[in-house]
Structures are given as structure tokens and as C-alpha cells.
Write a protein that holds these residues in place. Structure first.
Motif, mmCIF file in Angstrom:
data_model
loop_
_atom_site.group_PDB
_atom_site.id
_atom_site.type_symbol
_atom_site.label_atom_id
_atom_site.label_comp_id
_atom_site.label_asym_id
_atom_site.label_seq_id
_atom_site.Cartn_x
_atom_site.Cartn_y
_atom_site.Cartn_z
ATOM 1 N N ASN A 145 1.850 1.152 7.219
ATOM 2 C CA ASN A 145 1.676 2.371 6.425
ATOM 3 C C ASN A 145 1.556 3.595 7.338
ATOM 4 O O ASN A 145 2.262 4.583 7.152
ATOM 5 N N GLU A 205 -0.596 -4.332 6.805
ATOM 6 C CA GLU A 205 -0.237 -3.311 5.818
ATOM 7 C C GLU A 205 -0.639 -1.909 6.278
ATOM 8 O O GLU A 205 0.163 -0.973 6.181
ATOM 9 N N ASN A 206 -1.864 -1.755 6.790
ATOM 10 C CA ASN A 206 -2.334 -0.433 7.217
ATOM 11 C C ASN A 206 -1.564 0.087 8.424
ATOM 12 O O ASN A 206 -1.233 1.277 8.488
ATOM 13 N N LYS A 208 -4.336 0.278 -2.839
ATOM 14 C CA LYS A 208 -5.535 -0.438 -2.419
ATOM 15 C C LYS A 208 -6.537 -0.446 -3.561
ATOM 16 O O LYS A 208 -6.566 0.476 -4.381
ATOM 17 N N LEU A 262 0.795 2.511 -0.305
ATOM 18 C CA LEU A 262 0.055 1.274 -0.097
ATOM 19 C C LEU A 262 -1.092 1.247 -1.099
ATOM 20 O O LEU A 262 -2.145 1.838 -0.871
ATOM 21 N N PRO A 279 -5.613 -4.152 0.327
ATOM 22 C CA PRO A 279 -4.338 -3.943 -0.354
ATOM 23 C C PRO A 279 -4.294 -4.696 -1.686
ATOM 24 O O PRO A 279 -4.758 -5.833 -1.775
ATOM 25 N N HIS A 337 7.958 -6.135 2.831
ATOM 26 C CA HIS A 337 7.091 -7.239 3.241
ATOM 27 C C HIS A 337 6.619 -6.957 4.658
ATOM 28 O O HIS A 337 7.404 -6.552 5.514
ATOM 29 N N THR A 338 5.318 -7.177 4.917
ATOM 30 C CA THR A 338 4.752 -6.944 6.243
ATOM 31 C C THR A 338 4.164 -8.240 6.790
ATOM 32 O O THR A 338 3.939 -9.192 6.049
ATOM 33 N N PRO A 358 -1.489 -8.085 -0.915
ATOM 34 C CA PRO A 358 -1.531 -8.382 0.520
ATOM 35 C C PRO A 358 -0.144 -8.741 1.051
ATOM 36 O O PRO A 358 0.582 -9.528 0.452
ATOM 37 N N GLY A 359 0.210 -8.109 2.181
ATOM 38 C CA GLY A 359 1.505 -8.389 2.803
ATOM 39 C C GLY A 359 2.638 -7.518 2.309
ATOM 40 O O GLY A 359 3.782 -7.719 2.708
ATOM 41 N N TYR A 360 2.338 -6.541 1.432
ATOM 42 C CA TYR A 360 3.392 -5.691 0.882
ATOM 43 C C TYR A 360 2.930 -4.247 0.768
ATOM 44 O O TYR A 360 1.765 -3.961 0.552
ATOM 45 N N LEU A 361 3.885 -3.349 0.878
ATOM 46 C CA LEU A 361 3.694 -1.948 0.537
ATOM 47 C C LEU A 361 5.028 -1.437 0.022
ATOM 48 O O LEU A 361 6.003 -2.178 -0.019
#
Length: 175
Positions: free
Chosen positions: A24, A20-21, A38, A36, A55, A14-15, A58-61
Motif C-alpha cells: 500500500n 498489505e501495508n 481495514k 486497503l 486488513p 494479491h500480496t 488479508p493478502g489483498y488490496l
């Protein structure tokens, strides 16, 4: 636990919102395997007809790690990182098949529809449109991309109809 017993797996990270970028790039700079996903979507700005990459979640990778203490710390102390998703026992791995499916989906470069199914009673906040900032309870879907939300005050409620894309689920209260 020795290095031999640690198994590399994918974990959801969770970011912070719109980080996210940044996360990453920073994790790749630390030589940590990261994914990530996209997708391409038309820009929502009225003054442009541009395709942008956003993303998928959104908010995750996703990060691939064996959770050794050093690497785990390097992941969570990355600028913009919040926490690895898990339960009381710790981070929970995402099945490799799910990550591979996401990679195929992203590479296919076709339209991907994302979202979540709201459940009656979900606490939501309106984040766009004339009711922006309002919080309430999701009641039901009404037509394509329209939802009904109840707002209660003084023991009574009022309902409004908003675009589904203009609401976000609020985390459950932990009190």
C-alpha cells in the motif's frame, strides 16, 4: 491499443502474506491510487486488551489503473506484490460499486464479520491450535465456529474438530 482506449478501473492485487501495508505504502509512493480496507478488531494476544487495525481481506488490496504497460509493470514489481487477480485473458476489474460499498463499510467503524463459506471437500491446513501444520479435507460445520476435518493415511481417515478461525483453505493442486 492507445491511451484513449484504456479505461481506469479497480483491480484486486494479491500480496505476500502480511505485506498489505508495505505494498500500500509503496504504491502510494508511486502515485498509484490504492485502497486497503481495514477493520478494527481486538488483539488476539492474551496479555493485551488492545484494538488493532487489520486488513479486511488479508493478502489483498485494490488498485485503480488503466493497465497501461508501464503502470501495470510498476504495480506488479512492487515489493510484496504477487499478481493482479484475473483469468487466462488477464486481470479482471472489480465493480466500482463494490469498492464504494467497502469504503462505506470501513468508514462506518462498526463490527464487520468476514470469512468464507467452506465447501465439503475443500483442502485445508490448520494454522493455529494443537493441530497446527496438519492438512486435511473439510467435512462439515459443527456448531458455532467449529469444523470437522478428515485426515487420510493408509487408505483410512481420522477426523478432528478444530476452531474455524484456525484453518485456511489451500489452493487447488494444478498437476
Amino acid at each position: 491499443m492507445t491511451k484513449d482506449t484504456l479505461i481506469r478501473a479497480w483491480y484486486a492485487l494479491h500480496t505476500k502474506s502480511r505485506f498489505e501495508n508495505v505494498v500500500n505504502e509503496r504504491l502510494m509512493g508511486k502515485s498509484i491510487e490504492v485502497f486497503l480496507p481495514k477493520i478494527q478488531v481486538p488483539s488476539k494476544r492474551r496479555d493485551r486488551k488492545k484494538i488493532i487495525q487489520i486488513p479486511l481481506f488479508p493478502g489483498y488490496l485494490f488498485v485503480k489503473t488503466d493497465l497501461n504497460p508501464y503502470e501495470h509493470l510498476e504495480i506488479v514489481k512492487t515489493t510484496g506484490a504477487v499478481s493482479l487477480i484475473g483469468n487466462a485473458r488477464g486481470p479482471v476489474a472489480v465493480p466500482s460499486e463494490d469498492i464504494e460499498s467497502l469504503k462505506i463499510m470501513v468508514v462506518a467503524n462498526k463490527e464487520v464479520i468476514t470469512g468464507y463459506q467452506l465447501q465439503e471437500g475443500d483442502r485445508v491446513m490448520v494454522v493455529g491450535g494443537p493441530f497446527s501444520g496438519m492438512t486435511g479435507i473439510f467435512v462439515r460445520y459443527k456448531g458455532i465456529n467449529r469444523v470437522v476435518i478428515n485426515i487420510s493415511a493408509l487408505g483410512q481417515f481420522a477426523s478432528v474438530e478444530v476452531n474455524e478461525e484456525d484453518i485456511e483453505i489451500l489452493p487447488e493442486k494444478t498437476s
